[in-house]
Design a protein around this motif. Structure first.
Motif, PDB file in Angstrom:
ATOM      1  N   LYS A 196      38.783  34.325  47.818  1.00  0.00           N
ATOM      2  CA  LYS A 196      37.597  34.720  47.049  1.00  0.00           C
ATOM      3  C   LYS A 196      36.506  35.259  47.970  1.00  0.00           C
ATOM      4  O   LYS A 196      35.770  36.160  47.594  1.00  0.00           O
ATOM      5  N   LEU A 250      37.169  38.817  48.949  1.00  0.00           N
ATOM      6  CA  LEU A 250      37.022  39.736  47.811  1.00  0.00           C
ATOM      7  C   LEU A 250      35.585  39.800  47.281  1.00  0.00           C
ATOM      8  O   LEU A 250      35.321  40.419  46.256  1.00  0.00           O
ATOM      9  N   ASN A 251      34.665  39.103  47.963  1.00  0.00           N
ATOM     10  CA  ASN A 251      33.262  39.120  47.566  1.00  0.00           C
ATOM     11  C   ASN A 251      33.000  38.403  46.231  1.00  0.00           C
ATOM     12  O   ASN A 251      31.961  38.595  45.603  1.00  0.00           O
ATOM     13  N   LEU A 252      33.963  37.585  45.790  1.00  0.00           N
ATOM     14  CA  LEU A 252      33.716  36.778  44.588  1.00  0.00           C
ATOM     15  C   LEU A 252      32.881  35.566  44.982  1.00  0.00           C
ATOM     16  O   LEU A 252      32.122  35.016  44.201  1.00  0.00           O
ATOM     17  N   LYS A 286      38.561  47.965  46.052  1.00  0.00           N
ATOM     18  CA  LYS A 286      39.249  47.325  44.928  1.00  0.00           C
ATOM     19  C   LYS A 286      40.205  48.283  44.219  1.00  0.00           C
ATOM     20  O   LYS A 286      41.186  47.847  43.622  1.00  0.00           O
ATOM     21  N   GLN A 287      39.914  49.580  44.270  1.00  0.00           N
ATOM     22  CA  GLN A 287      40.838  50.537  43.636  1.00  0.00           C
ATOM     23  C   GLN A 287      42.154  50.627  44.404  1.00  0.00           C
ATOM     24  O   GLN A 287      43.193  50.951  43.832  1.00  0.00           O
ATOM     25  N   CYS A 321      44.834  42.372  42.992  1.00  0.00           N
ATOM     26  CA  CYS A 321      44.629  40.944  43.205  1.00  0.00           C
ATOM     27  C   CYS A 321      45.117  40.181  41.992  1.00  0.00           C
ATOM     28  O   CYS A 321      44.832  40.562  40.861  1.00  0.00           O
ATOM     29  N   PHE A 333      45.229  35.994  40.722  1.00  0.00           N
ATOM     30  CA  PHE A 333      45.011  34.580  40.994  1.00  0.00           C
ATOM     31  C   PHE A 333      45.829  33.804  39.973  1.00  0.00           C
ATOM     32  O   PHE A 333      45.375  33.566  38.867  1.00  0.00           O
ATOM     33  N   TYR A 371      43.227  47.788  31.368  1.00  0.00           N
ATOM     34  CA  TYR A 371      43.405  47.658  32.820  1.00  0.00           C
ATOM     35  C   TYR A 371      43.714  49.012  33.471  1.00  0.00           C
ATOM     36  O   TYR A 371      43.159  49.356  34.506  1.00  0.00           O
ATOM     37  N   TYR A 429      42.294  52.339  37.199  1.00  0.00           N
ATOM     38  CA  TYR A 429      43.049  52.732  38.384  1.00  0.00           C
ATOM     39  C   TYR A 429      43.584  54.159  38.231  1.00  0.00           C
ATOM     40  O   TYR A 429      44.513  54.402  37.452  1.00  0.00           O
TER      41      TYR A 429
END
Lengths: 213, 280
Positions: free
Chosen positions: B46, B49-51, B74-75, B79, B81, B99, B103
């Motif tokens: 996390k 990923l900057n969460l 992110k493109q 990811c 979880f 979704y 992309y």
């Protein structure tokens, strides 16, 4: 942003958000506190946020290639759409109400342009309290909603009281007949709504950017 | 250029401290991220990923700084979880329709082929899927946009052995065919024995090893035998010594194994290394 808005309407908006859009029909009730008609939509918004907790909406969204502030912006646009749509759908009923029953509403303000101005302020106050408080946690909805409804109620009751107790305002704003001052109140409402939403966005985005998910 | 470089990451919670976490994922490699429950695997994922906001440290994807280039990064990354535990009332096809818009590299035929391969019905709702099928759907989305780096948290937990094996083959295929990199956390170490190139091992918020898997495994030996045959000097060096009914077992560093004459010394695997290291 368009992709995020698509996501909001496809996956996130709770069905009650659509159902409460039709509450504008309640403006046909001869005597009723018309501000309450619009309160229902805040419930629809609340359910959308609450449902987001059950559907892991925030987590799904933040893993997408988006910035956190974009997530906030898309949600705020969705909330604004739900609120403005409800007002627009209520307008024909307000017109109809004045046509078929021009008698005065004894339970509060009449269904005129000033009412819609007041409702915009009411929604603006709701947004500026609810969204920033929600985005402090990303999942807690109960307390932010209670506080937002409280703030909104105080504003509406105060505005109604001022109008009812000031004869000049009562004659111009609380009537089914048109008066230019009603348009002024509507314009002020639009302006305040925009300012409050901008503040809601800035405060929410700042809270959400800082939040550890 | 590395797919992922993590340097001196720090994150302090009241009851947990991620300390000086550094490692790199090279292009075209599979990196396994191991550690027991609560060791800091998910917090690390996390944080990169900057969460979660690290207190200090630097993260780069494809040479780009995170979070400055969060959107572009992110493109090019996928990811997951765990399972697809979102929008239980929505159909798979509805979620995929949302979704895929995010992309530009979305590959519809590839997506359809994964649906078929995993036996997923796009008309089903998420809540109708078992845990294993739900993981497969999350993977299907992650695998269908030619990500250059896949970051996967426990992707094989909850899958049956056949599905796990199938998934590991898909991972190998993606790395070999597309040159992508995979960084995946797991506590099922046998998966990594099969196909990881590198290993990063986290213990109590601190990286204790990160590098080539074979070299890491080769640096240990499993040792067992009768307790009475164990010299006291060697006993002190055994990692995670376990004794019962006159028998013992444990782990030795390869350099110490020379002194284990008369004891059964066998090659170690990731599980024995992890279990004995955690036992202390």
């Amino acid at each position: 942003m368009l992709n995020l808005l698509y996501k909001e309407w496809k996956l996130a908006v709770h069905p009650t958000g659509y159902i409460f859009l039709s509450m504008g029909a309640m403006l046909l009730i001869p005597n009723y506190p018309y501000a309450v008609v619009f309160f229902y939509q805040t419930l629809g918004i609340f359910f959308t946020f609450m449902n987001g907790g059950a559907t892991n909406d925030v987590f799904f969204t933040t893993l997408l290639p988006v910035r956190k502030r974009d997530v906030v912006q898309a949600r705020l646009f969705t909330v604004i759409a739900l609120e403005v749509l409800q007002i627009l759908l209520a307008v024909p009923f307000a017109v109809l109400r004045c046509q078929i029953s021009p008698t005065q509403n004894l339970a509060g303000m009449d269904a005129n342009a000033a009412l819609f101005g007041l409702v915009l302020v009411m929604f603006g106050v709701f947004n500026v309290v609810f969204l920033p408080l929600f985005y402090r946690s990303g999942y807690k909805t109960g307390t932010p909603y209670l506080l937002a409804v409280l703030a909104m109620t105080v504003v509406v009751v105060a505005a109604e009281a001022v109008i009812q107790l000031t004869p000049a305002l009562k004659q111009t704003l609380d009537t089914t007949a048109y008066h230019p001052l009603q348009m002024a109140v509507l314009a002020a409402g639009v302006l305040l709504y925009a300012v409050l939403n901008l503040a809601a966005y800035r405060l929410s985005a700042r809270s959400f950017e800082r939040l550890d998910l | 250029m590395d797919a992922l470089t993590v340097s001196h990451l720090e994150k302090r919670y009241p009851s947990f401290h991620l300390r000086d976490v550094s490692f790199r994922v090279q292009p075209g490699r599979i990196m396994g991220f191991i550690g027991r429950n609560g060791a800091g695997k998910t917090t690390t994922l996390k944080s990169i990923l900057n969460l979660v906001h690290p207190d200090s440290g630097a993260v780069q994807f494809f040479g780009l700084d995170m979070p400055a280039h969060e959107f572009a990064i992110k493109q090019r990354t996928a990811c997951i979880f765990g399972a697809a535990n979102y929008y239980p009332q929505s159909a798979l096809k509805t979620i995929a329709a949302v979704y895929r818009r995010f992309y530009p590299t979305w590959d519809e035929p590839l997506y359809q082929s994964y649906l078929q391969r995993f036996g997923l019905d796009p008309n089903k709702k998420i809540r109708q899927l078992s845990q294993g099928m739900s993981i497969k759907f999350a993977l299907t989305l992650a695998l269908s946009h030619h990500a250059e780096l896949l970051i996967l948290d426990e992707p094989t937990s909850g899958l049956d052995p056949v599905s796990r094996d199938e998934l590991l083959h898909i991972f190998e295929d993606i790395v070999d065919r597309e040159g992508a990199s995979i960084f995946f956390s797991t506590h099922i170490t046998s998966d990594l024995d099969k196909n990881a190139d590198n290993i990063t091992y986290i213990q109590n918020g601190h990286i204790i090893a990160s590098g080539d898997k074979d070299a890491f495994v080769a640096s240990y030996r499993k040792v067992e035998g009768r307790s009475e045959d164990l010299p006291p000097a060697l006993k002190e060096r055994i990692i995670g010594l376990h004794e019962r009914k006159g028998e013992f077992s444990g782990l030795l560093r390869a350099a110490d194994a020379a002194g284990a004459n008369g004891l059964a010394v066998t090659p170690a695997d990731l599980e024995s290394i992890m279990v004995c290291t955690e036992r202390g």
